[in-house]
Design a protein around this motif. Structure first.
Motif, PDB file in Angstrom:
ATOM      1  N   GLY A  53     -64.153 -16.179 -59.819  1.00  0.00           N
ATOM      2  CA  GLY A  53     -64.357 -16.254 -58.376  1.00  0.00           C
ATOM      3  C   GLY A  53     -64.231 -14.915 -57.683  1.00  0.00           C
ATOM      4  N   SER A  54     -64.079 -13.848 -58.457  1.00  0.00           N
ATOM      5  CA  SER A  54     -63.813 -12.533 -57.890  1.00  0.00           C
ATOM      6  C   SER A  54     -65.099 -11.749 -57.661  1.00  0.00           C
ATOM      7  CB  SER A  54     -62.896 -11.752 -58.835  1.00  0.00           C
ATOM      8  OG  SER A  54     -62.707 -10.448 -58.370  1.00  0.00           O
ATOM      9  N   ASP A  55     -65.175 -11.092 -56.507  1.00  0.00           N
ATOM     10  CA  ASP A  55     -66.314 -10.213 -56.207  1.00  0.00           C
ATOM     11  C   ASP A  55     -66.184  -8.882 -56.937  1.00  0.00           C
ATOM     12  OD1 ASP A  55     -67.411 -12.111 -54.514  1.00  0.00           O
ATOM     13  OD2 ASP A  55     -66.444 -11.273 -52.734  1.00  0.00           O
ATOM     14  N   ASP A  56     -64.959  -8.507 -57.243  1.00  0.00           N
ATOM     15  CA  ASP A  56     -64.708  -7.219 -57.891  1.00  0.00           C
ATOM     16  C   ASP A  56     -63.984  -7.430 -59.222  1.00  0.00           C
ATOM     17  OD1 ASP A  56     -62.383  -8.113 -56.737  1.00  0.00           O
ATOM     18  OD2 ASP A  56     -61.777  -6.174 -55.942  1.00  0.00           O
ATOM     19  N   ALA A  57     -64.570  -8.259 -60.075  1.00  0.00           N
ATOM     20  CA  ALA A  57     -63.949  -8.625 -61.349  1.00  0.00           C
ATOM     21  C   ALA A  57     -63.668  -7.409 -62.222  1.00  0.00           C
ATOM     22  CB  ALA A  57     -64.817  -9.635 -62.097  1.00  0.00           C
ATOM     23  N   LYS A  58     -64.581  -6.459 -62.250  1.00  0.00           N
ATOM     24  CA  LYS A  58     -64.393  -5.275 -63.103  1.00  0.00           C
ATOM     25  C   LYS A  58     -63.155  -4.490 -62.662  1.00  0.00           C
ATOM     26  CE  LYS A  58     -66.864  -1.528 -65.296  1.00  0.00           C
ATOM     27  NZ  LYS A  58     -68.157  -0.935 -65.554  1.00  0.00           N
ATOM     28  N   GLU A  59     -63.004  -4.291 -61.369  1.00  0.00           N
ATOM     29  CA  GLU A  59     -61.836  -3.589 -60.832  1.00  0.00           C
ATOM     30  C   GLU A  59     -60.552  -4.368 -61.136  1.00  0.00           C
ATOM     31  OE1 GLU A  59     -59.987  -2.334 -56.507  1.00  0.00           O
ATOM     32  OE2 GLU A  59     -62.158  -2.472 -56.704  1.00  0.00           O
ATOM     33  N   THR A  60     -60.613  -5.680 -60.987  1.00  0.00           N
ATOM     34  CA  THR A  60     -59.457  -6.525 -61.278  1.00  0.00           C
ATOM     35  C   THR A  60     -59.091  -6.438 -62.756  1.00  0.00           C
ATOM     36  OG1 THR A  60     -60.101  -8.030 -59.498  1.00  0.00           O
ATOM     37  CG2 THR A  60     -58.544  -8.873 -61.118  1.00  0.00           C
ATOM     38  N   ILE A  61     -60.075  -6.458 -63.628  1.00  0.00           N
ATOM     39  CA  ILE A  61     -59.822  -6.343 -65.067  1.00  0.00           C
ATOM     40  C   ILE A  61     -59.151  -5.005 -65.374  1.00  0.00           C
ATOM     41  CG2 ILE A  61     -60.939  -6.080 -67.325  1.00  0.00           C
ATOM     42  CD1 ILE A  61     -62.976  -8.225 -66.350  1.00  0.00           C
ATOM     43  N   ASN A  62     -59.635  -3.933 -64.765  1.00  0.00           N
ATOM     44  CA  ASN A  62     -59.025  -2.617 -64.975  1.00  0.00           C
ATOM     45  C   ASN A  62     -57.566  -2.601 -64.525  1.00  0.00           C
ATOM     46  OD1 ASN A  62     -61.357  -1.525 -66.086  1.00  0.00           O
ATOM     47  ND2 ASN A  62     -62.094  -0.754 -64.124  1.00  0.00           N
ATOM     48  N   GLU A  63     -57.292  -3.199 -63.380  1.00  0.00           N
ATOM     49  CA  GLU A  63     -55.919  -3.270 -62.882  1.00  0.00           C
ATOM     50  C   GLU A  63     -55.049  -4.110 -63.805  1.00  0.00           C
ATOM     51  OE1 GLU A  63     -55.750  -4.474 -58.772  1.00  0.00           O
ATOM     52  OE2 GLU A  63     -57.203  -2.938 -58.189  1.00  0.00           O
ATOM     53  N   LEU A  64     -55.595  -5.228 -64.291  1.00  0.00           N
ATOM     54  CA  LEU A  64     -54.850  -6.080 -65.228  1.00  0.00           C
ATOM     55  C   LEU A  64     -54.562  -5.341 -66.531  1.00  0.00           C
ATOM     56  CD1 LEU A  64     -56.583  -9.537 -64.750  1.00  0.00           C
ATOM     57  CD2 LEU A  64     -54.190  -9.004 -64.290  1.00  0.00           C
ATOM     58  N   GLU A  65     -55.535  -4.596 -67.030  1.00  0.00           N
ATOM     59  CA  GLU A  65     -55.328  -3.830 -68.259  1.00  0.00           C
ATOM     60  C   GLU A  65     -54.207  -2.810 -68.079  1.00  0.00           C
ATOM     61  OE1 GLU A  65     -59.711  -3.933 -70.414  1.00  0.00           O
ATOM     62  OE2 GLU A  65     -59.285  -2.332 -68.971  1.00  0.00           O
ATOM     63  N   ASP A  66     -54.210  -2.110 -66.933  1.00  0.00           N
ATOM     64  CA  ASP A  66     -53.145  -1.146 -66.656  1.00  0.00           C
ATOM     65  C   ASP A  66     -51.787  -1.843 -66.586  1.00  0.00           C
ATOM     66  OD1 ASP A  66     -55.006   0.898 -66.542  1.00  0.00           O
ATOM     67  OD2 ASP A  66     -55.086   0.948 -64.339  1.00  0.00           O
ATOM     68  N   TYR A  67     -51.748  -2.976 -65.888  1.00  0.00           N
ATOM     69  CA  TYR A  67     -50.506  -3.742 -65.759  1.00  0.00           C
ATOM     70  C   TYR A  67     -50.003  -4.204 -67.125  1.00  0.00           C
ATOM     71  CZ  TYR A  67     -47.316  -7.531 -64.649  1.00  0.00           C
ATOM     72  OH  TYR A  67     -46.220  -8.358 -64.609  1.00  0.00           O
ATOM     73  N   LEU A  68     -50.907  -4.755 -67.931  1.00  0.00           N
ATOM     74  CA  LEU A  68     -50.525  -5.259 -69.251  1.00  0.00           C
ATOM     75  C   LEU A  68     -50.063  -4.129 -70.172  1.00  0.00           C
ATOM     76  CD1 LEU A  68     -53.329  -7.914 -69.761  1.00  0.00           C
ATOM     77  CD2 LEU A  68     -50.912  -8.343 -69.257  1.00  0.00           C
ATOM     78  N   LYS A  69     -50.699  -2.992 -70.070  1.00  0.00           N
ATOM     79  CA  LYS A  69     -50.298  -1.831 -70.872  1.00  0.00           C
ATOM     80  C   LYS A  69     -48.867  -1.417 -70.515  1.00  0.00           C
ATOM     81  CE  LYS A  69     -51.581   2.919 -71.956  1.00  0.00           C
ATOM     82  NZ  LYS A  69     -52.450   4.041 -71.610  1.00  0.00           N
ATOM     83  N   LYS A  70     -48.573  -1.332 -69.219  1.00  0.00           N
ATOM     84  CA  LYS A  70     -47.223  -0.965 -68.770  1.00  0.00           C
ATOM     85  C   LYS A  70     -46.199  -2.007 -69.214  1.00  0.00           C
ATOM     86  CE  LYS A  70     -48.789   1.641 -64.767  1.00  0.00           C
ATOM     87  NZ  LYS A  70     -48.945   1.647 -63.316  1.00  0.00           N
ATOM     88  N   LYS A  71     -46.552  -3.291 -69.084  1.00  0.00           N
ATOM     89  CA  LYS A  71     -45.646  -4.367 -69.496  1.00  0.00           C
ATOM     90  C   LYS A  71     -45.355  -4.279 -70.990  1.00  0.00           C
ATOM     91  CE  LYS A  71     -43.933  -7.511 -66.846  1.00  0.00           C
ATOM     92  NZ  LYS A  71     -42.613  -7.289 -66.310  1.00  0.00           N
ATOM     93  N   LYS A  72     -46.383  -4.024 -71.787  1.00  0.00           N
ATOM     94  CA  LYS A  72     -46.236  -3.929 -73.222  1.00  0.00           C
ATOM     95  C   LYS A  72     -45.326  -2.752 -73.583  1.00  0.00           C
ATOM     96  CE  LYS A  72     -48.993  -4.029 -77.429  1.00  0.00           C
ATOM     97  NZ  LYS A  72     -50.348  -4.015 -77.996  1.00  0.00           N
ATOM     98  N   GLU A  73     -45.513  -1.604 -72.911  1.00  0.00           N
ATOM     99  CA  GLU A  73     -44.653  -0.436 -73.141  1.00  0.00           C
ATOM    100  C   GLU A  73     -43.204  -0.745 -72.798  1.00  0.00           C
ATOM    101  OE1 GLU A  73     -46.481   2.669 -70.831  1.00  0.00           O
ATOM    102  OE2 GLU A  73     -48.157   2.897 -72.253  1.00  0.00           O
TER     103      GLU A  73
END
Length: 131
Positions: free
Chosen positions: A106-126
């Motif tokens: 449902g997102s208009d900016d899915a690519k940007e959201t995916i990038n933000e999620l990837e950054d968040y998940l990377k930090k969480k994993k670290e």
């Protein structure tokens, strides 16, 4: 937090999450389906429950009026709602994946959201690897 927030209470919260503090009259201006007496009643109810609070008192025309702001953050509300459904979910990982997938669809900016999620998940994993 209580188990259920009604439709009109949720409308009010969404408005306050978007922009606050606001007067009751400003909330009604932002959603014409709401009426002043209804908003006043529901704001009082939300205030009693600690979900909304008086931000300040300002001059509105010839009278002083209260402006309201949410105490409950939208993120906290969403997390509580998701956690509420978890006890009945057998495969929690699939549940999380489906939630994220539904939000991205449902997102208009899915690519940007995916990038933000990837950054968040990377930090969480670290963070988890450091523990």
């Amino acid at each position: 937090m209580r188990k259920y927030i009604g439709k009109n209470e949720f409308k009010i919260l969404n408005i306050l999450w978007e922009k606050s503090p606001l007067l009751v009259s400003e909330i009604v201006e932002m959603d014409k389906s709401l009426k002043i007496p209804t908003v006043q009643r529901l704001i009082n109810k939300l205030q009693e429950e600690g979900i909304v609070e008086v931000a300040d008192i300002v001059q509105s025309g010839k009278v002083l009026a209260r402006r309201y702001k949410p105490v409950l953050k939208s993120e906290d509300y969403l997390i509580d709602e998701l956690k509420e459904g978890l006890p009945t979910v057998d495969n929690k990982n699939r549940f999380y994946k489906n939630v994220v997938g539904a939000l991205l669809n449902g997102s208009d900016d899915a690519k940007e959201t995916i990038n933000e999620l990837e950054d968040y998940l990377k930090k969480k994993k670290e963070e988890m690897e450091k523990q």
